[in-house]
Enzyme design. Sequence first.
Site, PDB file in Angstrom:
ATOM      1  CE  LYS A  22      21.275 -26.923  -9.805  1.00 21.49           C
ATOM      2  NZ  LYS A  22      19.989 -27.362  -9.601  1.00 21.49           N
ATOM      3  CG  ASN A  23      19.880 -24.000  -7.166  1.00 19.84           C
ATOM      4  OD1 ASN A  23      19.845 -25.516  -7.781  1.00 19.84           O
ATOM      5  ND2 ASN A  23      21.111 -24.851  -5.697  1.00 19.84           N
ATOM      6  CB  CYS A 117      17.840 -36.038  -4.827  1.00 19.77           C
ATOM      7  SG  CYS A 117      18.212 -34.919  -6.113  1.00 19.77           S
ATOM      8  NE  ARG A 122      15.892 -32.728  -2.375  1.00 13.46           N
ATOM      9  CZ  ARG A 122      16.816 -32.755  -3.715  1.00 13.46           C
ATOM     10  NH1 ARG A 122      17.389 -33.754  -4.353  1.00 13.46           N
ATOM     11  NH2 ARG A 122      16.589 -31.158  -3.804  1.00 13.46           N
ATOM     12  N   PRO A 123      11.024 -34.505   1.121  1.00 12.53           N
ATOM     13  CG  PRO A 123      11.355 -33.711   3.344  1.00 12.53           C
ATOM     14  CD  PRO A 123      12.074 -34.070   2.287  1.00 12.53           C
ATOM     15  CG  ASP A 125       7.264 -31.256   6.099  1.00 12.48           C
ATOM     16  OD1 ASP A 125       8.205 -31.763   4.946  1.00 12.48           O
ATOM     17  OD2 ASP A 125       7.361 -30.967   7.511  1.00 12.48           O
ATOM     18  CD  GLN A 126       8.469 -27.151   7.643  1.00  9.55           C
ATOM     19  OE1 GLN A 126       8.228 -26.046   7.838  1.00  9.55           O
ATOM     20  NE2 GLN A 126       8.014 -28.252   8.158  1.00  9.55           N
ATOM     21  NE  ARG A 399      18.704 -32.020 -12.527  1.00 10.98           N
ATOM     22  CZ  ARG A 399      19.040 -32.136 -11.507  1.00 10.98           C
ATOM     23  NH1 ARG A 399      19.477 -33.204 -11.193  1.00 10.98           N
ATOM     24  NH2 ARG A 399      18.892 -30.837 -10.761  1.00 10.98           N
TER      25      ARG A 399
HETATM   26  C1  EPZ Z   1      17.571 -26.550  -2.534  1.00  7.62           C
HETATM   27  O1  EPZ Z   1      16.544 -27.584  -2.526  1.00  7.62           O
HETATM   28  C2  EPZ Z   1      18.626 -27.357  -3.779  1.00  7.62           C
HETATM   29  N1  EPZ Z   1      18.048 -27.214  -5.178  1.00  7.62           N
HETATM   30  C3  EPZ Z   1      19.361 -28.290  -3.003  1.00  7.62           C
HETATM   31  O2  EPZ Z   1      20.254 -28.292  -4.726  1.00  7.62           O
HETATM   32  C4  EPZ Z   1      19.972 -27.733  -2.307  1.00  7.62           C
HETATM   33  O3  EPZ Z   1      20.890 -28.861  -1.773  1.00  7.62           O
HETATM   34  C5  EPZ Z   1      19.552 -27.510  -1.108  1.00  7.62           C
HETATM   35  O4  EPZ Z   1      18.655 -25.803  -1.330  1.00  7.62           O
HETATM   36  C6  EPZ Z   1      19.756 -27.664  -0.045  1.00  7.62           C
HETATM   37  O5  EPZ Z   1      20.703 -25.882  -0.446  1.00  7.62           O
HETATM   38  C7  EPZ Z   1      17.088 -26.238  -5.569  1.00  7.62           C
HETATM   39  O6  EPZ Z   1      17.591 -25.305  -5.703  1.00  7.62           O
HETATM   40  C8  EPZ Z   1      16.348 -27.302  -6.795  1.00  7.62           C
HETATM   41  P1  EPZ Z   1      15.494 -27.565   1.237  1.00  7.62           P
HETATM   42  P2  EPZ Z   1      15.356 -28.645  -1.726  1.00  7.62           P
HETATM   43  O7  EPZ Z   1      14.045 -27.772   1.281  1.00  7.62           O
HETATM   44  O8  EPZ Z   1      14.492 -26.530  -1.648  1.00  7.62           O
HETATM   45  C9  EPZ Z   1      14.113 -30.640   4.705  1.00  7.62           C
HETATM   46  C10 EPZ Z   1      21.339 -28.977  -6.771  1.00  7.62           C
HETATM   47  O9  EPZ Z   1      22.615 -29.569  -6.337  1.00  7.62           O
HETATM   48  N2  EPZ Z   1      12.867 -30.382   3.979  1.00  7.62           N
HETATM   49  O10 EPZ Z   1      16.713 -26.503   1.633  1.00  7.62           O
HETATM   50  O11 EPZ Z   1      14.532 -29.384  -2.266  1.00  7.62           O
HETATM   51  C11 EPZ Z   1      15.120 -31.557   3.569  1.00  7.62           C
HETATM   52  O12 EPZ Z   1      14.839 -32.672   3.609  1.00  7.62           O
HETATM   53  C12 EPZ Z   1      20.684 -29.260  -5.492  1.00  7.62           C
HETATM   54  O13 EPZ Z   1      21.715 -27.353  -7.100  1.00  7.62           O
HETATM   55  C13 EPZ Z   1      11.687 -30.553   4.635  1.00  7.62           C
HETATM   56  O14 EPZ Z   1      12.048 -32.014   5.736  1.00  7.62           O
HETATM   57  O15 EPZ Z   1      15.745 -28.154   0.096  1.00  7.62           O
HETATM   58  C14 EPZ Z   1      16.264 -31.266   3.962  1.00  7.62           C
HETATM   59  O16 EPZ Z   1      17.015 -31.713   4.869  1.00  7.62           O
HETATM   60  C15 EPZ Z   1      20.522 -30.576  -4.911  1.00  7.62           C
HETATM   61  N3  EPZ Z   1      10.282 -30.367   4.222  1.00  7.62           N
HETATM   62  C16 EPZ Z   1      16.712 -29.815   3.999  1.00  7.62           C
HETATM   63  O17 EPZ Z   1      15.256 -29.244   4.483  1.00  7.62           O
HETATM   64  C17 EPZ Z   1       9.799 -30.141   3.008  1.00  7.62           C
HETATM   65  O18 EPZ Z   1       8.981 -29.376   3.420  1.00  7.62           O
HETATM   66  C18 EPZ Z   1      16.805 -28.856   3.828  1.00  7.62           C
HETATM   67  O19 EPZ Z   1      16.045 -28.662   1.922  1.00  7.62           O
HETATM   68  C19 EPZ Z   1      11.408 -28.650   2.610  1.00  7.62           C
HETATM   69  C20 EPZ Z   1      12.700 -29.284   2.960  1.00  7.62           C
END
Ligand code: EPZ
Length: 416
Positions: A22-23, A117, A122-123, A125-126, A399
């Site tokens: 999915k991801n 979620c 779900r920021p 900023d990065q 989903r």
């Molecule tokens: C992806 O979400 C996955 N979703 C999530 O899976 C998964 O939990 C997550 O990666 C971690 O592996 C998809 O791929 C669609 P991140 P993503 O950016 O990309 C912080 C599922 O069940 N962060 O890796 O949104 C954030 O708050 C879903 O399939 C920032 O601070 O996650 C978190 O603490 C749920 N700023 C950490 O980084 C940013 O700009 C990791 O988030 C982005 C993220």
Amino acid sequence: MNKYIIQGGHPLSGVVTVSGAKNAAVAILPAALLINGTCRIENVPDISDVRLLLEILDSMGAKIRRLSPNTLELCCTNVRDSEASDALVRRIRASYYFIGAQLGRFGHARVALPGGCNFGARPIDQHIKGFEAIGAAVDLKDGFVCAAAPADGLTGGRVNLDVVSVGATMNIMIGAVLANGTTVIENAAKEPHIVDLANFLSAMGAKISGAGTDVIKIRGVRSLHGGSYSIIPDQIEAGTFMAAAAACGGSVLVKNVIPRHLECITAKLREMSVEVTEFDDAVLVRREGRLTKTNIKTLPYPGFPTDMQPQMTTALCLAEGTSIITEGIWGSRYRYTEELSRMGANIHVDGAIAVVEGVKELNGAPVRAHDLRAGAAMVIAGLAAKGVTEVEQVQNIERGYETLVEKFVALGADMY
Ligand code: EPZ
């Protein structure tokens, strides 16, 4: 129907075949916007998140042919320089990949920001930091992300992510493949789906190296051409079936997997006295005696995946002893434990920590699927519990899991 009825207490046995990741799919489909030509994508999971992304691409003028439930042909050559429909975009978290795709294709993007979620903000900023590093001006206005490249286009840049972010790593990669010059992403995420996106883009002519390590280099090219690609198996779906076999007992052969992607899950299950045998593209999971406790801390890949935390915590509810779960990625991803407690689980949550006292059995009860992986955990709990469990809001589960009921029924589950 938006609920599952599960008559639990039976061991699972048989063979299950895992669908495409999915991801990976939810990044690859928006990235197809960058391609001038037709791409044929195989092993696409037939899940509602994918169907929604295809609806968005269709609304933008993409030509889509579904050759089978899991194989499609996609041509975005004549996609209009228009925004994706806000109503559709807001319904899916992964729509943020349209920012990088529209920015890379058209030089500008305006994408409605999806909601958070059930486990907190779900920021992005990065993501924004990365787009700015390749020359884009980015604004957040009225719930939209608006990005614009300079008149002479995006230029390669260097970005060091403050947080290891899957989404930011993928989105910046998508935005950078057609930029002028080389982009370097440092402290990049290394998940299997990151590598899959890089391999898909490379198959279409992109020049990407280092995916799967914490430094990814993208050498901009003038255009991408069509081609064929097959999406990798879903690491988390495979892990979900492995955790279900652990919780219910029995013997399950999980096929169409890449064992290397499951190493952390396999190691933890073995600590829990579950027998896991690895083959080239399958794992056999067997559990006869009682589960034993272990501790889990979720980390970026290759650490233990956060998306497996609810499913493994559920299995640990039935383990002998006390297990400590530490959620290292999301602030607190434990809302589902309230549902487990109603089934007789003994879990104490304090911030990012959950303390699980194993109990002899769980009892069926009406529960809710608060989000995708919490919902998978409810199904596992229902299958392992004595009595009947009704899982509501299963649209959250569908989903990300293709034909989940059929797959569990084929393993001997009594559910519909
Ligand atoms: C992806 O979400 C996955 N979703 C999530 O899976 C998964 O939990 C997550 O990666 C971690 O592996 C998809 O791929 C669609 P991140 P993503 O950016 O990309 C912080 C599922 O069940 N962060 O890796 O949104 C954030 O708050 C879903 O399939 C920032 O601070 O996650 C978190 O603490 C749920 N700023 C950490 O980084 C940013 O700009 C990791 O988030 C982005 C993220």
